[in-house]
Scaffold this active site. Structure first.
Site, PDB file in Angstrom:
ATOM      1  N   LYS A  37       0.843  -1.210   0.000  1.00 50.88           N
ATOM      2  CA  LYS A  37       0.000   0.000   0.000  1.00 50.88           C
ATOM      3  C   LYS A  37       0.875   1.256   0.000  1.00 50.88           C
ATOM      4  O   LYS A  37       2.081   1.179   0.276  1.00 50.88           O
ATOM      5  CB  LYS A  37      -0.905  -0.035   1.239  1.00 50.88           C
ATOM      6  CG  LYS A  37      -0.145  -0.044   2.556  1.00 50.88           C
ATOM      7  CD  LYS A  37      -1.034  -0.432   3.731  1.00 50.88           C
ATOM      8  CE  LYS A  37      -0.229  -0.461   5.016  1.00 50.88           C
ATOM      9  NZ  LYS A  37      -1.000  -1.004   6.138  1.00 50.88           N
ATOM     10  N   ARG A 134     -10.401  -0.300  14.374  1.00 60.82           N
ATOM     11  CA  ARG A 134     -10.231   0.465  13.148  1.00 60.82           C
ATOM     12  C   ARG A 134     -11.308   0.014  12.174  1.00 60.82           C
ATOM     13  O   ARG A 134     -12.329   0.668  12.049  1.00 60.82           O
ATOM     14  CB  ARG A 134      -8.812   0.290  12.581  1.00 60.82           C
ATOM     15  CG  ARG A 134      -8.513   1.232  11.443  1.00 60.82           C
ATOM     16  CD  ARG A 134      -7.030   1.292  11.109  1.00 60.82           C
ATOM     17  NE  ARG A 134      -6.480   0.037  10.613  1.00 60.82           N
ATOM     18  CZ  ARG A 134      -5.205  -0.088  10.210  1.00 60.82           C
ATOM     19  NH1 ARG A 134      -4.374   0.943  10.261  1.00 60.82           N
ATOM     20  NH2 ARG A 134      -4.767  -1.253   9.773  1.00 60.82           N
ATOM     21  N   TYR A 256      15.279  30.207   7.919  1.00 66.74           N
ATOM     22  CA  TYR A 256      14.005  30.852   8.264  1.00 66.74           C
ATOM     23  C   TYR A 256      13.871  31.022   9.769  1.00 66.74           C
ATOM     24  O   TYR A 256      14.193  30.103  10.537  1.00 66.74           O
ATOM     25  CB  TYR A 256      12.833  30.004   7.773  1.00 66.74           C
ATOM     26  CG  TYR A 256      12.539  30.157   6.308  1.00 66.74           C
ATOM     27  CD1 TYR A 256      12.121  31.375   5.786  1.00 66.74           C
ATOM     28  CD2 TYR A 256      12.665  29.075   5.454  1.00 66.74           C
ATOM     29  CE1 TYR A 256      11.838  31.509   4.435  1.00 66.74           C
ATOM     30  CE2 TYR A 256      12.383  29.191   4.107  1.00 66.74           C
ATOM     31  CZ  TYR A 256      11.969  30.414   3.600  1.00 66.74           C
ATOM     32  OH  TYR A 256      11.701  30.531   2.268  1.00 66.74           O
ATOM     33  N   MET A 308      11.871  24.361   2.282  1.00 67.53           N
ATOM     34  CA  MET A 308      11.139  23.504   1.340  1.00 67.53           C
ATOM     35  C   MET A 308      12.098  22.691   0.468  1.00 67.53           C
ATOM     36  O   MET A 308      11.876  21.512   0.198  1.00 67.53           O
ATOM     37  CB  MET A 308      10.242  24.352   0.436  1.00 67.53           C
ATOM     38  CG  MET A 308       9.355  23.529  -0.468  1.00 67.53           C
ATOM     39  SD  MET A 308       8.373  24.519  -1.602  1.00 67.53           S
ATOM     40  CE  MET A 308       7.250  25.351  -0.492  1.00 67.53           C
TER      41      MET A 308
HETATM   42  C1  PLP Z   1      -0.188  -1.954   6.809  1.00 66.96           C
HETATM   43  C2  PLP Z   1      -0.750  -3.238   7.266  1.00 66.96           C
HETATM   44  C3  PLP Z   1       0.051  -4.396   7.371  1.00 66.96           C
HETATM   45  C4  PLP Z   1       1.553  -4.371   7.231  1.00 66.96           C
HETATM   46  O1  PLP Z   1       2.120  -3.992   8.470  1.00 66.96           O
HETATM   47  P1  PLP Z   1       3.706  -3.958   8.705  1.00 66.96           P
HETATM   48  O2  PLP Z   1       3.829  -3.528  10.121  1.00 66.96           O
HETATM   49  O3  PLP Z   1       4.241  -2.934   7.750  1.00 66.96           O
HETATM   50  O4  PLP Z   1       4.238  -5.301   8.446  1.00 66.96           O
HETATM   51  C5  PLP Z   1      -0.573  -5.602   7.631  1.00 66.96           C
HETATM   52  N1  PLP Z   1      -1.911  -5.663   7.835  1.00 66.96           N
HETATM   53  C6  PLP Z   1      -2.709  -4.577   7.787  1.00 66.96           C
HETATM   54  C7  PLP Z   1      -4.161  -4.719   8.027  1.00 66.96           C
HETATM   55  C8  PLP Z   1      -2.154  -3.320   7.526  1.00 66.96           C
HETATM   56  O5  PLP Z   1      -2.941  -2.242   7.509  1.00 66.96           O
END
Ligand code: PLP
Length: 364
Positions: A37, A134, A256, A308
């Site tokens: 992802k 979640r 800055y 930046m």
């Molecule tokens: C992002 C995610 C993972 C991967 O987790 P890592 O800690 O990067 O191995 C696995 N399962 C779900 C549901 C996630 O959201």
């Protein structure tokens, strides 16, 4: 003179493949699936996913439908799960691209079921909430589902999955509590393969492995538990060229807000990388322990605010003064990403997924 003013992100795909093999060993008999992802944790899914596929990975996870569609074009054969579930009215897109949603509500199951009844039976994952709060079905939701068992008719329940909240902390009692809740859910739900562990969860041991582990961060060479993860190799390195050196006298300020004042004579280097490239502005002026990067293996401290497009590092103490065009390593072999994340009060996941689009990206 610098040969380029562009910062450079190098991704080592051989190290990625080696980390995949390491995770297979860690996962024992369970299948090792890969989480790609957020554009492969910011490193470029278009390169990461095919390399993992070549290393033997056949199951992948993304968060969003759009990511799934992009991944399908890269990997025509892979099994692809979409974590966010199936938004209303998108079942036909999931089907068209051969994507498996993680169903997270009764309404989603019903939509999937009615799509399948009108077309053909298709696989989907049922996502269980075992305490993370979640996404997915909690204990009461599952009891409600089981009151209408025909909810499982007409489609294929191919996986039951859940996610751990505290897998990065092996001593946390939350892990065992979630394991128990997940087992209770499996005991009442229809029979299907199961998946609970992310990278950290995999390291909690075989009780957590079930049929499939889902690993992200450890594939990318980052620690999941803050402990030594042995054979993992760093796969990403980020380097920025020095654009100019400056000599400062006592009382001169940097950047800055003029937030840093030189106490005496000093030499600084300006590197071509800033918050526009994903290095948080908050990293500037952390006292008493400033962020540290490296030049030719030697540590140098960030001074003043991150701009930046650039940042300043203190070179005063270096025995050998660097030249313009020399590379400042933000993270990589000399300056591990986990250490940098720790210094910046964040995690490697966030550093990687914040990386901008402006890098010269090299895949080897
Ligand atoms: C992002 C995610 C993972 C991967 O987790 P890592 O800690 O990067 O191995 C696995 N399962 C779900 C549901 C996630 O959201």
């Amino acid at each position: 003179m610098p040969t380029s003013d562009q910062a450079e992100l190098t991704v080592d795909l051989a190290a990625l493949a080696a980390n995949y093999k390491t995770m297979q060993k860690n996962a024992g008999r369970a299948e090792t699936s890969a989480v790609v992802k957020a554009d492969g944790y910011g490193l470029g899914m278009a390169h990461i996913a095919p390399a993992l596929s070549k290393a033997g990975c056949s199951t992948f996870w993304v968060a969003q439908l759009n990511e799934g569609i992009t991944l399908r074009a890269l990997l025509p054969q892979a099994v692809i799960y979409v974590l966010n579930g199936v938004p209303q009215g998108t079942a036909d897109q999931f089907a068209a691209h051969n994507l498996r949603p993680c169903l997270i509500s009764r309404a989603q199951i019903e939509a999937w079921q009615s799509h399948c009844r009108a077309n053909e039976s298709l696989p989907a994952c049922l996502f269980v909430d075992s305490g993370f709060n979640r996404l997915g079905f909690g204990e009461i939701d599952i009891a409600e589902l089981m009151a209408t068992p025909d909810i499982f008719d007409g489609w294929e329940l191919c996986l039951i999955a859940s996610h751990l909240a505290c897998a990065d902390d092996p001593k946390n009692p939350m892990n065992a509590a979630q394991l128990e809740r997940f087992r209770n859910a499996l005991a009442v739900l229809p029979d299907a393969p199961a998946s609970l562990a992310n990278s950290g969860g995999t390291m909690l041991g075989p009780d957590y492995h079930f049929d499939m582990i889902r690993t992200g961060t450890m594939l990318y060479g980052c620690s999941a538990t803050g402990r030594e993860e042995g054979a993992l190799q760093p796969i990403a390195s980020l380097r920025a060229p020095l654009l100019q050196m400056r000599h400062l006298s006592a009382g001169d300020t940097i950047g800055y807000g003029a937030t840093f004042t030189a106490a005496g004579e000093m030499t600084i280097g300006i590197a071509s990388l800033g918050y526009g490239d994903g290095l948080s502005r908050h990293f500037g002026n952390q006292s008493p322990s400033p962020m540290r990067f490296t030049i030719a293996g030697q540590p140098v401290s960030l001074v003043g605010r991150v701009s930046m497009d650039s940042l300043a590092v203190d070179l005063t103490h270096l025995a050998q003064m660097p030249q313009t065009g020399d590379m400042l390593e933000i993270f990589g072999h000399d300056n591990p990403i986990d250490r940098l994340a720790h210094q910046g009060n964040t995690i490697s996941y966030e550093l990687l997924t914040s990386l901008g689009n402006r890098y010269n990206r090299l895949y080897k």
